[in-house]
Design an enzyme around this catalytic site. Structure first.
Site, mmCIF file in Angstrom:
data_model
loop_
_atom_site.group_PDB
_atom_site.id
_atom_site.type_symbol
_atom_site.label_atom_id
_atom_site.label_comp_id
_atom_site.label_asym_id
_atom_site.label_seq_id
_atom_site.Cartn_x
_atom_site.Cartn_y
_atom_site.Cartn_z
ATOM 1 N N ARG A 72 0.852 -1.190 0.000
ATOM 2 C CA ARG A 72 0.000 0.000 0.000
ATOM 3 C C ARG A 72 0.890 1.242 0.000
ATOM 4 N NH1 ARG A 72 -2.005 0.802 4.406
ATOM 5 N NH2 ARG A 72 -1.406 -0.988 5.650
ATOM 6 N N TYR A 200 -1.204 -3.666 -6.795
ATOM 7 C CA TYR A 200 -1.094 -4.319 -5.481
ATOM 8 C C TYR A 200 -2.458 -4.392 -4.780
ATOM 9 C CZ TYR A 200 -0.349 -5.235 -0.643
ATOM 10 O OH TYR A 200 -0.473 -5.787 0.602
ATOM 11 N N LYS A 209 -9.633 -2.579 1.258
ATOM 12 C CA LYS A 209 -9.347 -1.432 2.129
ATOM 13 C C LYS A 209 -10.124 -0.183 1.686
ATOM 14 C CE LYS A 209 -6.296 -3.766 4.477
ATOM 15 N NZ LYS A 209 -6.599 -4.220 5.843
ATOM 16 N N HIS A 229 -11.287 -2.490 11.250
ATOM 17 C CA HIS A 229 -10.148 -3.313 10.826
ATOM 18 C C HIS A 229 -9.941 -4.399 11.883
ATOM 19 C CE1 HIS A 229 -5.591 -3.250 9.561
ATOM 20 N NE2 HIS A 229 -6.261 -4.205 8.949
ATOM 21 N N SER A 251 -0.658 -3.819 12.044
ATOM 22 C CA SER A 251 -0.044 -4.852 11.217
ATOM 23 C C SER A 251 1.110 -5.518 11.975
ATOM 24 C CB SER A 251 0.468 -4.242 9.911
ATOM 25 O OG SER A 251 1.350 -3.220 10.225
ATOM 26 N N CYS A 253 1.010 -8.019 13.978
ATOM 27 C CA CYS A 253 0.701 -8.469 15.341
ATOM 28 C C CYS A 253 -0.029 -9.814 15.342
ATOM 29 C CB CYS A 253 -0.121 -7.429 16.086
ATOM 30 S SG CYS A 253 0.815 -5.966 16.540
ATOM 31 N N GLY A 254 -0.117 -10.477 14.174
ATOM 32 C CA GLY A 254 -0.637 -11.845 14.138
ATOM 33 C C GLY A 254 -2.154 -11.972 14.102
ATOM 34 N N LYS A 255 -2.828 -11.074 13.358
ATOM 35 C CA LYS A 255 -4.298 -11.152 13.289
ATOM 36 C C LYS A 255 -4.780 -12.451 12.651
ATOM 37 C CE LYS A 255 -6.967 -7.630 11.718
ATOM 38 N NZ LYS A 255 -6.920 -6.539 10.751
ATOM 39 N N THR A 256 -4.154 -12.824 11.531
ATOM 40 C CA THR A 256 -4.596 -14.053 10.849
ATOM 41 C C THR A 256 -4.321 -15.260 11.749
ATOM 42 O OG1 THR A 256 -4.144 -12.986 8.745
ATOM 43 C CG2 THR A 256 -4.417 -15.363 8.682
ATOM 44 N N ASN A 257 -3.178 -15.248 12.454
ATOM 45 C CA ASN A 257 -2.874 -16.365 13.358
ATOM 46 C C ASN A 257 -3.910 -16.467 14.472
ATOM 47 O OD1 ASN A 257 -0.601 -16.660 11.828
ATOM 48 N ND2 ASN A 257 0.832 -15.889 13.367
ATOM 49 N N ASP A 278 -9.694 -9.890 8.867
ATOM 50 C CA ASP A 278 -9.207 -8.531 8.589
ATOM 51 C C ASP A 278 -10.247 -7.429 8.798
ATOM 52 O OD1 ASP A 278 -7.022 -6.882 7.782
ATOM 53 O OD2 ASP A 278 -7.895 -6.666 5.799
ATOM 54 N N ARG A 367 2.088 -12.378 -0.692
ATOM 55 C CA ARG A 367 0.727 -12.683 -0.228
ATOM 56 C C ARG A 367 0.177 -13.961 -0.824
ATOM 57 N NH1 ARG A 367 -1.913 -8.708 3.285
ATOM 58 N NH2 ARG A 367 -0.329 -7.116 3.506
ATOM 59 N N ARG A 398 1.693 -3.898 20.098
ATOM 60 C CA ARG A 398 2.973 -4.572 20.339
ATOM 61 C C ARG A 398 3.755 -3.695 21.296
ATOM 62 N NH1 ARG A 398 6.680 -8.000 17.560
ATOM 63 N NH2 ARG A 398 5.082 -8.542 16.035
ATOM 64 N N ASN A 494 -2.471 -18.083 23.565
ATOM 65 C CA ASN A 494 -3.325 -16.905 23.769
ATOM 66 C C ASN A 494 -4.762 -17.314 24.110
ATOM 67 O OD1 ASN A 494 -1.169 -15.233 23.290
ATOM 68 N ND2 ASN A 494 -1.612 -14.991 21.110
#
Ligand code: OXD
Ligand code: MN
Length: 582
Positions: A72, A200, A209, A229, A251, A253-257, A278, A367, A398, A494
């Site tokens: 982006r 992109y 977005k 978000h 970003s 910080c492991g959102k998808t995880n 997301d 990606r 973080r 977590n």
């Protein structure tokens, strides 16, 4: 004249764009498998796609982008509102007239020799009242292939647009991909987007977005809902109860995880269901709760770091029907990225023979694009038209120091302040200076389509819109000890913190009241099986009074940048915290 729709406004707009951009042909996307097969053939024949190993990764393709077009571009992203103040200090602003003039000059004749694709899409389940539609016009078949995965695209969306007679207009051309001729412009007052010069994802897949956050946040304020978000997950306990949680993190910080977390061994009968990783759209329901949908239909995730140990669920979904962008490949043509495993890649993300001297093999922002349906933990409730009821909202950052592992805010207004003060510390490796705090309110800094001060006022107004709002919590997985080692194991562990959060929502566990919020007692977080001692837990759950007084001053300074428009109650909350800190 285009006659593919009964919607006059859409037909008129498509014709006007065709006149301006001068494509060779116009293709209205229907979303069928046949259409996708033809598109894939085209992408393969013009070299935009390379087929990956069909034995190990059937129907998976690699796209290598221009090396100047990999992320982006916030400095080229504008919010074009009539009044500059409405965009706020959080956005780059241009007047609508100047914005249109600048970008229209670039669109002039830009599709000559190309096909213009018209993509009707729906953000959210096609039959959900919370969903919103849009149409993206693009000259990039790669964008069409990605939009097909990331949104509900094609004829059903067009039918909904014709029924509702409203849609967000998104115009996109890759131009010549020059960063010199690149803009991502948003016209919230017109519900329209114009994006030029980038292929992109975040700049070109306009449903994501640009629509689902920047335009939708503006729309949501006018219509009384929230476009955030945030990931959405469902936490199922051994009794079969599912509690839904929405969580915002900056970003990296492991959102998808977190959205695909696998519970630790000792959590028999517990399970995490993935609704989204997301974006979250939430609206008060008749029962006074917030009901949420994930407007997306796929994941556009960061590949590097995804592995069997960090996110086995994600890895599993990437073996079929996936588009990879800017990853490396192995000698037998499998996709590869740093952190995946210890194989040595053969080709890097620019198609060169791999040489460590050229840097990472996979572009750090490489990606994967894959349908949600391929996710083993995908919740069937993600398709429910009414959405899912949210029990808790989590904000996270973080922070190596100061911020406890978890705390619960004392009220909605306090929660809004904590969201507004969200921040991450930069590391020495990244900036040369440890502990530089970057504020990223609600993880929306790059994505809020209007002035943050008005956005917080909108958040605060929900106490008048709904009487059963979720609890708001803050987490920090990233505390370090004096030796620079992480104090909390993170990832699947977590779950232990999520369990406490859900128990707080149910009212089945106590907490200690402090100035900054409610904090668990050390024995209220289950640490069975972890090598973490009571002293360390104490440290993770303590409130450093002096440190927090300094933090309050910094938050105050940050909020000052929003001047008069800042809602008074945010300063009052901050003042209360300062008083209570003593
Ligand atoms: C994303 C982002 O790609 O936040 O999701 O940049
Ligand atoms: Mn994101």
């Amino acid at each position: 004249m285009s006659t593919n729709t009964s919607n006059a406004a859409l037909a008129e707009w498509v014709n006007a764009v065709a006149k301006q951009t001068n494509p060779d042909q116009i293709h209205w996307c229907t979303g069928t498998d046949e259409e996708n097969r033809e598109l894939t053939e085209l992408l393969l024949s013009d070299g935009s796609f390379k087929e990956l190993n069909p034995e190990t990764h059937p129907n998976c393709y690699l796209h290598l982008s221009d090396s100047q077009d990999v992320a982006r571009v916030e400095h080229l992203t504008f919010i074009c509102t009539s009044e500059e103040e409405d965009a706020g200090p959080n956005n780059h602003w241009m007047s609508p007239a100047e914005g249109h003039a600048k970008i229209d000059a670039l669109f002039e004749g830009s599709m000559r020799g190309r096909t213009m694709y018209v993509i009707p899409y729906c953000m959210g389940p096609i039959d959900s009242p919370l969903s919103r539609c849009g149409v993206e016009i693009t000259d990039s078949p790669y964008v069409v292939a990605n939009m097909r995965i990331m949104t509900r695209m094609g004829s059903p969306a067009l039918l909904r647009i014709e029924r509702e007679n409203t849609f967000v207009k998104g115009l996109h051309s890759i131009g010549d991909l020059s960063p010199e001729r690149r803009y991502i412009m948003h016209f919230p007052e017109e519900l329209s987007i114009k994006s030029f010069g980038s292929g992109y994802g975040g700049n070109a897949l306009l449903g994501k977005k640009c629509h689902a956050l920047r335009i939708a946040s503006y729309q949501a304020r006018n219509e009384g809902w929230l476009a955030e978000h945030m990931l959405i997950l469902g936490l199922e306990n051994p009794e079969g109860e599912v509690h839904y949680i929405a969580a915002a993190f900056p970003s990296a910080c492991g959102k998808t995880n977190l959205a695909m977390l696998i519970a630790p061994e000792s959590y028999k009968g517990w399970k995490i269901w993935t609704v989204g990783d997301d974006i979250c759209w939430m609206r008060p329901g008749e029962d006074g709760r917030l009901w949420a949908i994930n407007p997306e239909a796929g994941f556009f995730g960061v590949a590097p770091g995804t592995s069997k140990s960090t996110n086995p669920t994600a890895l599993e979904m990437l073996y079929e029907d996936t588009i990879f962008t800017n990853v490396a490949t192995t000698a037998d043509n499998q996709p590869w990225w740093e952190g995946l495993d210890d194989r040595v890649p053969a080709k890097d993300w620019q198609g060169r023979d791999y040489d460590p001297a050229n840097g990472p093999a996979a572009q750090p922002n490489s990606r994967f694009t894959v349908s949600s349906k391929r996710c083993g933990s995908y919740s069937e409730m993600a398709e429910a038209p009414q959405g899912v009821p949210i029990s808790a909202i989590i904000f996270g950052g973080r922070r190596e120091r100061l911020v406890p592992l978890v705390f619960e805010t004392k009220s909605w207004a306090h929660g809004v302040l904590v969201g507004a003060a969200m921040a991450s510390e930069t590391t020495a490796a990244a900036t040369g200076a440890v502990g530089v705090v970057r504020r990223d309110p609600m993880a929306m800094k790059p994505f809020c389509g209007y002035n943050f001060a008005d956005y917080w006022a909108h958040w605060l107004s929900f106490t008048e819109r709904a009487d059963n709002l979720p609890g708001i919590f803050h987490v920090n997985w990233f505390r370090k000890d004096t030796d620079g080692k992480f104090m909390w194991p993170g990832f699947g562990e977590n779950m232990r913190v999520l369990e406490w959060i859900v128990e707080r929502c149910k009212g089945t566990v106590d907490a200690q009241e402090t100035a900054i919020g409610f904090i668990p007692s050390t024995d209220d977080i289950n640490v069975d099986g972890l090598s973490i001692d009571a002293e360390q837990m104490q440290e993770l759950l303590s409130v450093d009074q002096q440190g927090w007084l300094g933090e309050v001053d910094q938050i105050n300074e940050y909020l000052d940048t929003y001047g008069e428009r800042l809602p008074a109650s945010m300063r009052e909350e901050l003042h209360r915290i300062k008083q209570e800190l003593g």
